[in-house]
Design an enzyme around this catalytic site. Structure first.
Site, PDB file in Angstrom:
ATOM      1  N   CYS A 186     -72.434 -77.123 -53.494  1.00 33.45           N
ATOM      2  CA  CYS A 186     -73.818 -76.938 -53.932  1.00 33.45           C
ATOM      3  C   CYS A 186     -74.645 -78.038 -53.274  1.00 33.45           C
ATOM      4  O   CYS A 186     -74.485 -79.220 -53.598  1.00 33.45           O
ATOM      5  CB  CYS A 186     -73.895 -77.048 -55.450  1.00 33.45           C
ATOM      6  SG  CYS A 186     -75.587 -76.974 -56.037  1.00 33.45           S
ATOM      7  N   CYS A 242     -81.666 -72.781 -52.814  1.00 32.90           N
ATOM      8  CA  CYS A 242     -80.212 -72.998 -52.703  1.00 32.90           C
ATOM      9  C   CYS A 242     -80.015 -73.881 -51.462  1.00 32.90           C
ATOM     10  O   CYS A 242     -80.361 -73.477 -50.345  1.00 32.90           O
ATOM     11  CB  CYS A 242     -79.502 -71.657 -52.565  1.00 32.90           C
ATOM     12  SG  CYS A 242     -77.745 -71.825 -52.235  1.00 32.90           S
TER      13      CYS A 242
HETATM   14  N1  LIG Z   1     -74.153 -70.043 -56.293  1.00 32.53           N
HETATM   15  C1  LIG Z   1     -73.481 -70.780 -55.255  1.00 32.53           C
HETATM   16  C2  LIG Z   1     -73.215 -72.196 -55.637  1.00 32.53           C
HETATM   17  C3  LIG Z   1     -74.433 -73.037 -55.811  1.00 32.53           C
HETATM   18  C4  LIG Z   1     -75.167 -73.292 -54.494  1.00 32.53           C
HETATM   19  C5  LIG Z   1     -76.317 -74.213 -54.706  1.00 32.53           C
HETATM   20  N2  LIG Z   1     -77.384 -73.778 -55.518  1.00 32.53           N
HETATM   21  C6  LIG Z   1     -76.796 -74.950 -53.469  1.00 32.53           C
HETATM   22  O1  LIG Z   1     -77.825 -75.641 -53.595  1.00 32.53           O
HETATM   23  O2  LIG Z   1     -76.132 -74.943 -52.434  1.00 32.53           O
HETATM   24  C7  LIG Z   1     -72.136 -70.124 -54.922  1.00 32.53           C
HETATM   25  O3  LIG Z   1     -71.550 -69.444 -55.785  1.00 32.53           O
HETATM   26  O4  LIG Z   1     -71.682 -70.295 -53.780  1.00 32.53           O
END
Ligand SMILES: N[C@@H](CCC[C@H](N)C(=O)O)C(=O)O
Length: 321
Positions: free
Chosen positions: A73, A226
């Site tokens: 993340c 993200c």
């Molecule tokens: N939902 C993603 C994990 C979280 C990613 C995050 N928000 C970021 O900032 O990179 C997954 O399941 O890969």
């Protein structure tokens, strides 16, 4: 028992951060699902665990809002970087994650005086197996139309190391999110392409050094931002000549970050730079999978961050709601 949690965010991608010496202290999926309920003081996009490490300064685990665990993340890592660096009185550190030990460092502020951290995003792979993803008998999907997904959008599949599908789109696909939502919901339910689901980002190139990215996250849904997706999107934009600089500004619905994209001996070197904001400290009572918020103490940090949001709204108002 009572425990202290921080509420943190990177570009409005919001998490609870919890520091524990015991990796099995609580039932993390159950706790995360409860913490992330929208009716529960606004919820969050996930839980970040900061744990002891025998090979690095600390270990980070990432639990998505639906209780699933992610390998990485990027936005969360910046907030963990701040927590660990401030705790150890250091400017840089190494954080163990599921698939790599990553370098993090305190960085000059990207806006006003908001605390800013730079984090390594690695390893990078375009191999479909690394996501995992299956498409006909191909081993990679790089800037390619996938008729089953859209007759016009070119997609790239990349892991960094969590899985991302990046589509380069016109402004109309940012103004109206329905195509992205439908495709993302399909690829994150039982389907023949992405067996473990995938984070789906739509990228609108704005200028020779600036892109806009909106992401539907696996295990969460649409988020403000993200970090791994924005870094992967900067890489894809650079490789396809949509931007022509190493340092790319990436706007998102929750703010902006800078992504550095470099190549050394055929290896990609990706760095994500952005805010690491602490909005509140919570006292939470936890008894046998029963949870209760006892107290919330807000910090002053969000006030300054709001000014950053105003700037982003101005820059993106022509295509983003
Ligand atoms: N939902 C993603 C994990 C979280 C990613 C995050 N928000 C970021 O900032 O990179 C997954 O399941 O890969």
């Amino acid at each position: 028992m009572e425990r202290t949690f921080l509420k943190v965010h990177g570009s409005g991608n919001t998490f609870y951060l919890y520091n524990s010496n015991n990796e099995n202290e609580f039932d993390w999926p159950s706790l995360t699902k409860w913490l992330c309920l929208k009716d529960n003081d606004g919820g969050a996009d996930g839980l970040l665990l900061v744990l002891p490490s025998t090979i690095a300064d600390a270990k980070m685990r990432v639990i998505n809002a639906d209780g699933s665990e992610a390998s990485m993340c990027g936005n969360g890592l910046r907030t963990v970087a701040r927590f660990v660096c401030e705790k150890l009185g250091k400017y840089e550190a190494i954080i163990e994650t599921m698939k790599a030990n990553l370098h993090v460092r305190n960085e000059a502020s990207i806006f006003g005086t908001i605390p800013t951290y730079a984090v390594e995003i690695s390893p990078v792979s375009f191999e479909l197996n690394s996501l995992p993803m299956k498409y006909k008998n191909q081993t990679v999907i790089r800037h390619q139309i996938i008729e089953e997904f859209s007759p016009t959008i070119k997609f790239t599949a990349v892991s960094v190391p969590n899985p991302h599908l990046i589509g380069i789109v016109d402004a109309q696909y940012i103004e109206d999110a329905s195509h992205q939502q439908q495709l993302s919901e399909f690829l994150n339910s039982e389907n023949e392409f992405c067996m473990d689901g995938v984070n789906v980002s739509y990228v609108y190139p704005m200028k020779n050094d600036t892109i806009f990215v909106r992401t539907f996250e696996r295990g969460v849904g649409f988020t403000n931002a993200c970090g791994t997706a924005m870094t992967a999107s900067a890489l894809v934009s650079k490789l396809n000549g949509l931007v022509d600089t190493d340092l790319i500004t990436v706007y998102n619905p929750g703010g902006f970050v800078k992504c550095e994209v470099k190549q050394n001996n055929g290896e990609y070197q990706l760095t994500l730079i952005g805010n690491a904001t602490v909005t509140a400290e919570y006292t939470i009572e936890i008894n046998d999978n029963q949870y209760k918020i006892l107290n919330r103490k807000d910090t002053e940090e969000q006030k300054q961050y709001e000014k950053c949001i105003e700037l982003v709204k101005k820059e993106t108002s022509s295509f983003s709601a």
